[in-house]
Scaffold this motif. Structure first.
Motif, PDB file in Angstrom:
ATOM      1  N   TYR A   1       0.804  -1.221   0.000  1.00 14.72           N
ATOM      2  CA  TYR A   1       0.000   0.000   0.000  1.00 14.72           C
ATOM      3  C   TYR A   1       0.842   1.279   0.000  1.00 14.72           C
ATOM      4  O   TYR A   1       0.546   2.221  -0.755  1.00 14.72           O
TER       5      TYR A   1
ATOM      6  N   SER B   1       0.580   3.991  -3.086  1.00 15.19           N
ATOM      7  CA  SER B   1       0.025   5.281  -2.679  1.00 15.19           C
ATOM      8  C   SER B   1       0.998   6.421  -2.911  1.00 15.19           C
ATOM      9  O   SER B   1       0.594   7.590  -2.919  1.00 15.19           O
TER      10      SER B   1
ATOM     11  N   GLU C   1      -5.370   7.084   7.132  1.00 16.78           N
ATOM     12  CA  GLU C   1      -5.133   6.274   5.929  1.00 16.78           C
ATOM     13  C   GLU C   1      -3.686   5.792   5.971  1.00 16.78           C
ATOM     14  O   GLU C   1      -2.761   6.469   5.514  1.00 16.78           O
TER      15      GLU C   1
ATOM     16  N   TYR D   1      -0.465   5.955   3.428  1.00 18.54           N
ATOM     17  CA  TYR D   1       0.310   7.167   3.156  1.00 18.54           C
ATOM     18  C   TYR D   1       1.395   7.435   4.202  1.00 18.54           C
ATOM     19  O   TYR D   1       2.319   8.205   3.956  1.00 18.54           O
TER      20      TYR D   1
ATOM     21  N   GLU E   1      -3.373   7.808 -10.818  1.00 17.74           N
ATOM     22  CA  GLU E   1      -2.996   7.188  -9.551  1.00 17.74           C
ATOM     23  C   GLU E   1      -3.823   5.936  -9.313  1.00 17.74           C
ATOM     24  O   GLU E   1      -4.842   5.698  -9.974  1.00 17.74           O
TER      25      GLU E   1
ATOM     26  N   THR F   1      -5.962   4.275  -6.270  1.00 19.03           N
ATOM     27  CA  THR F   1      -6.610   4.782  -5.065  1.00 19.03           C
ATOM     28  C   THR F   1      -7.110   3.634  -4.203  1.00 19.03           C
ATOM     29  O   THR F   1      -7.826   2.749  -4.680  1.00 19.03           O
TER      30      THR F   1
END
Length: 308
Positions: A67, A71, A158, A161, A270, A272
Motif C-alpha cells: 500500500y 500510494s 489512511e 500514506y 494514480e 486509489t
C-alpha cells in the motif's frame, strides 16, 4: 530557538501517538461518530457489509506492505513498470519533470507553466499552473513546504500514506485542445474485474459525474457532485483503459484505477485505496450496500512478534 522547535515537534508527535492509541483502545469513537453523521447509519467494523464500511476497515486494520508503494505518487511508477514493463509504464504516466524534499522558489520557477505541482504522500495537495499563468512562486513554495509538514496518513487515518518519504513532484499538465485541464475517469475494480467507471466532467469548473458500466450504460447513482444531464461519448480508448485497469487490479480485492482523459489521450493518474475516505454517501443509499457486496474483503494484518 531551533532546539525549542524540535522539542515542540517531539511533544506534538507524542501527543498524537497517545491520542491515536486512546482512539484505538476505545474502539475509534471519533470515526464512529463521524461515520454516523456522514452516512446516516452506525458503522460495523467487525462485520462490514457496505462499501464505505469496508473502506474504513481497510484504513484501520489492513497493513498490506504494497500500500505505501502504490500510494506514493512517485514509487507507483516503478510498481506499474514491474507489471506492464518499463516502456509501457513510461508512456502511460504523465511525464515526471522533477521531485525534491526541499522545494524552493527557484526550483519551482525552473519548470515554468503548463505543469502540476503536488505532494507524493496524500490527496488534494496540488497546484495547477496553466500556460500563461503568472504564478506566485513565494506562496507556492510555502504551500509545498506546508504539504511536506502534513502527516496526511495520520490526519485521515489512511495508513498507506504514512510510511511514504515525503516529496514534492512536478508533472506535465495534460489538457484538452482548448487548454482546459484533463477530465478524470476512475475505474472501480474488484479482484481484477472492472465493475463501473466514474467520469468526472469539467472538474475545475461545474464538476459533474457520470457513472457507467463496462458497456457504457449509465448507472443512476450520485456521489458528491451533480449528475451530468447528458452521458458523454464513449472514449475511443475505453476498452484499453478497462484492460489496463483489470491488469493492475489483479492483485487487489479492491482498487480504483484513476486516469486522466483529454479526448484524444489518456494517462494513468494514480491507484486509489481509500475512496472518499469511507465517508462519502451514495445515492440511492442502497447502492452503498450493493457495492459492498461486490467486494470480498481480505485484510492483511501481520502478527506482532511474540515477546518473551
Amino acid at each position: 530557538m531551533l532546539r525549542l522547535k524540535r522539542m515542540r515537534r517531539f511533544a506534538d508527535r507524542c501527543h498524537r501517538r497517545l491520542a491515536d492509541e486512546w482512539q484505538r483502545l476505545r474502539g475509534y469513537p471519533y470515526l464512529r461518530r463521524r461515520f454516523l453523521a456522514k452516512m446516516g447509519y452506525p458503522v460495523d467494523l467487525k462485520n462490514p457489509k457496505s462499501f464505505n464500511e469496508k473502506i474504513l476497515v481497510r484504513k484501520l486494520y489492513d497493513r498490506n506492505p504494497v500500500y505505501p508503494i502504490i500510494s506514493d505518487k512517485i514509487r507507483v511508477r516503478g510498481y506499474v513498470a514491474d507489471i506492464l514493463g518499463q516502456a509501457r509504464s513510461d508512456a502511460l504516466f504523465p511525464r515526471l519533470l522533477g521531485s525534491t524534499n526541499r522545494p524552493t522558489q527557484d526550483w519551482l520557477r525552473g519548470f515554468g507553466t503548463g505543469v502540476i505541482v503536488k505532494a507524493n504522500h496524500g490527496s488534494s495537495m496540488h497546484r495547477i499552473l496553466l500556460d500563461g499563468d503568472v504564478p506566485d512562486y513565494p506562496k507556492l513554495a510555502r504551500d509545498c513546504r506546508k504539504w511536506l509538514q502534513t502527516d496526511f496518513g495520520r490526519d485521515h487515518w489512511e495508513w498507506g500514506y504514512r510510511p511514504i518519504p515525503r516529496r514534492v513532484l512536478v508533472e506535465e499538465l495534460l489538457c484538452f485542445p482548448n487548454g482546459a485541464p484533463a477530465d478524470d475517469i476512475k475505474f472501480t475494480v474488484f479482484d481484477g474485474r472492472m465493475h463501473m467507471a466514474q467520469f468526472n466532467i469539467d472538474k475545475h469548473a461545474k464538476f459533474e459525474n457520470a457513472f457507467v458500466t463496462r458497456d457504457w450504460q449509465r448507472i443512476d447513482i450520485q456521489r458528491a457532485h451533480p449528475i451530468a444531464a447528458d452521458l458523454p461519448p464513449r472514449p475511443a480508448q475505453f476498452d484499453e483503459m478497462v484492460a489496463l485497469a483489470e491488469q493492475l487490479g489483479q492483485a487487489f480485492d479492491y482498487i480504483r484505477v484513476d486516469y486522466l482523459y483529454t479526448g484524444t489521450r489518456f494517462a494513468l493518474n494514480e491507484l486509489t485505496l481509500y475512496t472518499g475516505g469511507g465517508f462519502t454517501p451514495l445515492r440511492p443509499a442502497d447502492y452503498d450496500l450493493a457495492l459492498g457486496q461486490m467486494w470480498t474483503q481480505r485484510v492483511y494484518a501481520p502478527k506482532r512478534p511474540h515477546k518473551g
